[in-house]
Write an enzyme that holds these catalytic residues in place. Structure first.
Site, short mmCIF file in Angstrom:
data_model
loop_
_atom_site.label_atom_id
_atom_site.label_comp_id
_atom_site.label_asym_id
_atom_site.label_seq_id
_atom_site.Cartn_x
_atom_site.Cartn_y
_atom_site.Cartn_z
N SER A 50 0.86 -1.20 0.00
CA SER A 50 0.00 0.00 0.00
C SER A 50 0.88 1.24 0.00
CB SER A 50 -0.88 0.06 1.26
OG SER A 50 -1.55 1.31 1.31
N TYR A 88 -6.67 6.51 2.43
CA TYR A 88 -5.76 5.61 3.16
C TYR A 88 -6.43 5.09 4.43
CZ TYR A 88 -1.41 4.13 5.49
OH TYR A 88 -0.41 3.41 6.12
N ASN A 90 -7.60 -10.35 -2.33
CA ASN A 90 -6.77 -11.31 -3.07
C ASN A 90 -5.74 -11.98 -2.16
OD1 ASN A 90 -8.06 -10.83 -5.49
ND2 ASN A 90 -6.56 -9.32 -6.22
P1 NAD Z 1 6.25 1.83 0.95
O1 NAD Z 1 5.51 2.70 0.02
O2 NAD Z 1 7.71 1.97 1.06
O3 NAD Z 1 5.93 0.29 0.65
C1 NAD Z 1 4.73 -0.15 0.08
C2 NAD Z 1 5.07 -1.18 -0.98
O4 NAD Z 1 3.84 -1.70 -1.53
C3 NAD Z 1 5.85 -0.59 -2.16
O5 NAD Z 1 6.96 -1.39 -2.46
C4 NAD Z 1 4.84 -0.60 -3.30
O6 NAD Z 1 5.42 -0.68 -4.57
C5 NAD Z 1 3.99 -1.80 -2.93
N1 NAD Z 1 2.66 -1.78 -3.56
C6 NAD Z 1 1.75 -0.77 -3.53
N2 NAD Z 1 0.66 -1.10 -4.24
C7 NAD Z 1 0.88 -2.37 -4.72
C8 NAD Z 1 0.13 -3.26 -5.52
N3 NAD Z 1 -1.09 -2.93 -5.99
N4 NAD Z 1 0.65 -4.47 -5.82
C9 NAD Z 1 1.88 -4.82 -5.35
N5 NAD Z 1 2.64 -4.01 -4.58
C10 NAD Z 1 2.14 -2.80 -4.27
O7 NAD Z 1 5.57 2.05 2.40
P2 NAD Z 1 5.99 1.48 3.84
O8 NAD Z 1 6.23 2.63 4.72
O9 NAD Z 1 7.03 0.44 3.69
O10 NAD Z 1 4.63 0.81 4.29
C11 NAD Z 1 4.42 -0.59 4.14
C12 NAD Z 1 3.10 -0.99 4.79
O11 NAD Z 1 3.10 -0.66 6.18
C13 NAD Z 1 1.88 -0.27 4.18
O12 NAD Z 1 0.80 -1.18 4.13
C14 NAD Z 1 1.60 0.82 5.18
O13 NAD Z 1 0.25 1.18 5.17
C15 NAD Z 1 2.01 0.18 6.48
N6 NAD Z 1 2.39 1.20 7.49
C16 NAD Z 1 3.60 1.82 7.44
C17 NAD Z 1 3.91 2.79 8.38
C18 NAD Z 1 5.25 3.47 8.41
O14 NAD Z 1 5.47 4.31 9.30
N7 NAD Z 1 6.18 3.18 7.53
C19 NAD Z 1 2.98 3.15 9.36
C20 NAD Z 1 1.74 2.53 9.35
C21 NAD Z 1 1.46 1.52 8.43
#
Ligand code: NAD
Ligand code: UDP
Length: 323
Positions: free
Chosen positions: A83, A153, A107
């Site tokens: 995401s 989101y 999925n």
């Molecule tokens: P990020 O954007 O670095 O990583 C998200 C990854 O998901 C990316 O590699 C992107 O290419 C992939 N992606 C997006 N849509 C896709 C799709 N349709 N099919 C396949 N891959 C897809 O973000 P992050 O910070 O690493 O966050 C990762 C997860 O953790 C997310 O779900 C986010 O909501 C959750 N999260 C992160 C934080 C944080 O502080 N980093 C906080 C709360 C929640």
């Protein structure tokens, strides 16, 4: 909690080429699990996992999880981290964000049911919205504007949690749900707009640090190694309800500016005395955020170990060497 149990297990990490996903893939390999990284590189990048390409047990599947996809072979775990996650990314990609949190999660749940694998959802503190309860306990229902700029989101993640518990109730799926609070560290995208990469890139370029509003809003920052440890402990635990995993040390954004400057000074970086410039406060930006981690402490025996000072120094040093 013994993570050795992960040795020899096979996990699909959706969104594995992103910031958090890539650290998770790396740690799972260290624990001698097999990892299939599934990503379409929407906000992530192949270079985040390039170093893992030659490691035993790692494979990459380029796929969009909102379209039907399959992973060949058996799976013990499906970890859904796919995401967009930064306010700038999901503002640019609102429909993709809603789709990956709805169709994508469905999925992923279907995949886990087919494989009889445990499903793990990366949810977020954003399910609490702009919270009226502080600190945030898992029992708090949240305060989210369903049509505001962050709704694509926040509501996608709330839907994702609802879909996950529906699969548990109606289909007997084994599920775990983590609510991640602001996590930072190496491999964040410098231009993703989140406050840590924003300040790091401004500092390294000798620019002013952009503070939104008066800087009195608060966040609680968790270093990525701590977050990954908490995530994996939850994965192997028996706990089925959502759990907060984050660092309870809360700072105002202005206090955070000071912490970043201090870390920069210790490293002798040129921008260490960067000035602050104020920008308008974004609509619906949560004014306070701090996790209540009583459950993670008592059930997982987990709490963060890396101080903000150490985490920021490591992060700045990494960006200095890699940016
Ligand atoms: P990020 O954007 O670095 O990583 C998200 C990854 O998901 C990316 O590699 C992107 O290419 C992939 N992606 C997006 N849509 C896709 C799709 N349709 N099919 C396949 N891959 C897809 O973000 P992050 O910070 O690493 O966050 C990762 C997860 O953790 C997310 O779900 C986010 O909501 C959750 N999260 C992160 C934080 C944080 O502080 N980093 C906080 C709360 C929640
Ligand atoms: N923020 C800021 N300057 C920036 C980027 C963010 O002051 O350049 C603030 C933002 O308004 C928010 C906090 O820092 O109050 C954390 O923002 P981020 O986008 O990192 O995460 P989130 O809002 O999703 O917690």
């Amino acid at each position: 909690m013994a993570l050795e149990i992960l040795a020899g297990k096979r996990a699909a990490v959706l969104g594995g080429a992103g910031f958090l996903g890539s650290h998770l893939c790396e740690r799972l390999l260290e624990l001698r699990a097999e990892v299939v990284c599934v990503d379409n590189f929407l906000t992530g990048a192949a270079r985040n996992v390039a170093a893992l390409g030659s490691r035993k047990g790692f494979s990459m599947l380029e796929a969009d999880v909102t379209e039907p996809f399959d992973v060949t072979g058996p799976l013990d775990y499906v970890l859904d981290f796919a995401s967009p996650a930064s306010p700038i990314d999901y503002a640019k990609l609102p429909i993709e964000t809603l789709r990956v949190g709805s169709r994508g999660v469905e999925n992923a749940l279907e995949l886990s049911v087919r494989k009889k694998a445990r499903f793990f959802l990366a949810s977020t503190s954003e399910v609490y919205g702009d919270p009226t309860e502080h600190p945030q306990r898992e029992e708090y229902f949240g305060n989210v504007n369903p049509v505001g700029p962050r709704s694509c989101y926040d509501e996608a993640k709330r839907f994702a949690e609802a879909m996950t518990v529906a699969y548990r109730r109606a289909r007997g799926a084994e599920v775990r749900i983590v609510r991640i609070f602001n996590t930072y560290g190496p491999r964040m995208r410098l231009n993703d707009g989140r406050v840590v990469p924003a300040f790091v890139s401004q500092l390294l370029r000798g620019e002013e640090l952009t503070v939104f509003g008066d800087g009195q809003q608060t966040r609680s920052f968790c270093y990525v190694a701590d977050e990954v440890e908490g995530i994996l402990r939850l994965l192997v635990s028996d706990y089925e309800a959502p759990m907060n995993v984050g660092n309870p040390r809360e700072l105002t954004i202005l206090e955070f500016v000071e912490a970043v400057r201090r870390a920069a000074r210790e490293l002798g970086l040129p921008g260490a005395n960067a000035k602050v410039v104020h920008r308008p406060f974004p609509e619906n930006d949560p004014k306070q955020r701090r996790p209540d981690i009583a459950k993670a402490r008592s059930i997982l025996g987990w709490e963060p170990k890396v101080s903000l000072e150490d985490g920021l120094r490591d992060t700045l040093a990494w960006f200095r060497d890699h940016a």
